[in-house]
Design an enzyme around this catalytic site. Structure first.
Site, PDB file in Angstrom:
ATOM      1  N   SER A   1       0.839  -1.197   0.000  1.00  0.00           N
ATOM      2  CA  SER A   1       0.000   0.000   0.000  1.00  0.00           C
ATOM      3  C   SER A   1       0.873   1.246   0.000  1.00  0.00           C
ATOM      4  O   SER A   1       1.999   1.233   0.494  1.00  0.00           O
ATOM      5  CB  SER A   1      -0.926   0.008   1.226  1.00  0.00           C
ATOM      6  OG  SER A   1      -1.862   1.063   1.148  1.00  0.00           O
ATOM      7  N   ASP A   2       0.341   2.311  -0.579  1.00  0.00           N
ATOM      8  CA  ASP A   2       1.036   3.590  -0.560  1.00  0.00           C
ATOM      9  C   ASP A   2      -0.001   4.699  -0.650  1.00  0.00           C
ATOM     10  O   ASP A   2      -1.087   4.501  -1.215  1.00  0.00           O
ATOM     11  CB  ASP A   2       2.018   3.708  -1.727  1.00  0.00           C
ATOM     12  CG  ASP A   2       2.986   4.868  -1.532  1.00  0.00           C
ATOM     13  OD1 ASP A   2       3.935   4.706  -0.748  1.00  0.00           O
ATOM     14  OD2 ASP A   2       2.775   5.926  -2.140  1.00  0.00           O
ATOM     15  N   GLN A   3       0.318   5.837  -0.074  1.00  0.00           N
ATOM     16  CA  GLN A   3      -0.634   6.949  -0.075  1.00  0.00           C
ATOM     17  C   GLN A   3       0.057   8.233  -0.494  1.00  0.00           C
ATOM     18  O   GLN A   3       1.166   8.536  -0.044  1.00  0.00           O
ATOM     19  CB  GLN A   3      -1.248   7.119   1.308  1.00  0.00           C
ATOM     20  CG  GLN A   3      -2.375   8.154   1.355  1.00  0.00           C
ATOM     21  CD  GLN A   3      -2.962   8.257   2.759  1.00  0.00           C
ATOM     22  OE1 GLN A   3      -2.333   8.787   3.655  1.00  0.00           O
ATOM     23  NE2 GLN A   3      -4.164   7.745   2.926  1.00  0.00           N
TER      24      GLN A   3
ATOM     25  N   ALA B   1      -3.479   3.821  -2.525  1.00  0.00           N
ATOM     26  CA  ALA B   1      -3.330   2.713  -3.463  1.00  0.00           C
ATOM     27  C   ALA B   1      -3.091   1.411  -2.705  1.00  0.00           C
ATOM     28  O   ALA B   1      -2.371   1.376  -1.708  1.00  0.00           O
ATOM     29  CB  ALA B   1      -2.189   2.991  -4.429  1.00  0.00           C
TER      30      ALA B   1
END
Length: 204
Positions: A72-74, A109
């Site tokens: 995950s990434d933001q 994401a």
């Protein structure tokens, strides 16, 4: 958990993502993904978040091919400016000044990898920040010290007081791990949280 259920690994060292995943009450491991997070030239924020989420999941899956791996990434965007983790009071104050009275879009994401199969989704959250004076922003930062959070605002804590409105299909996306989308993706990968969740202590 049944023996046929694959191992679950969270490819992240974020304590916020770990705490969110714990809500699903699934046994899981944590492995740090070794991924260069430098943006590519001209890369759009949504593309950056998705590329890194997939890269993190794939990097860990390469080490643990038998597991289901979550990446995950933001990335936060306000007025065309990408807001990363500020790392300091001064940079956090600069971010909050920009956000005051404006909309901030968070791209959260998510990627789930099992073998050669990759599922991914970008869950967007639209936040409208209240118009706030300097004293209010400084007081918030002194109380919360949100220097490890993209956009300097922890909506799950005192940062909710900064907000005029929050719009999203998933209330956990803003915190960093969209659990509604994740549940759907885990079921497709062979892990159903409702069937595999560990019972609470003392439960009949």
């Amino acid at each position: 958990m049944p023996d046929s259920t694959p191992r679950l690994i969270l490819g992240s060292t974020s304590r916020y993502r770990r705490e969110l995943l714990e809500r699903l009450r699934l046994p899981f491991e944590v492995v740090a993904p070794l991924v260069d997070e430098t943006p590519l030239p001209g890369e759009a924020p949504a593309d950056l978040a998705m590329r890194l989420a997939v890269a993190k999941a794939r990097a860990v899956a390469a080490q643990h091919p038998d597991a289901v791996v979550i990446g995950s990434d933001q990335v936060a965007l306000c007025e065309g400016t990408v807001l990363g983790k500020p790392g300091s009071f001064e940079r956090a104050l600069e971010q909050l000044r920009l956000m005051s009275g404006r909309e901030v879009v968070f791209h959260s994401a998510l990627a789930v990898v099992r073998g050669e199969r990759v599922s991914s989704e970008d869950v967007m959250t639209h936040c409208r920040v209240r118009e706030l004076d300097e004293a209010s922003l400084v007081a918030y930062l002194r109380a919360e010290t949100p220097y490890d959070t993209a956009g300097s605002a922890k909506a799950e804590a005192l940062g909710i007081a900064l907000m005029a409105s929050i719009r999203s299909d998933d209330p956990t996306a803003l915190i960093g791990l969209p659990l509604i989308a994740l549940t759907r993706m885990l079921v497709d990968a062979g892990i159903d949280p409702l069937r595999s969740a560990a019972p609470r202590e003392g439960a009949a």
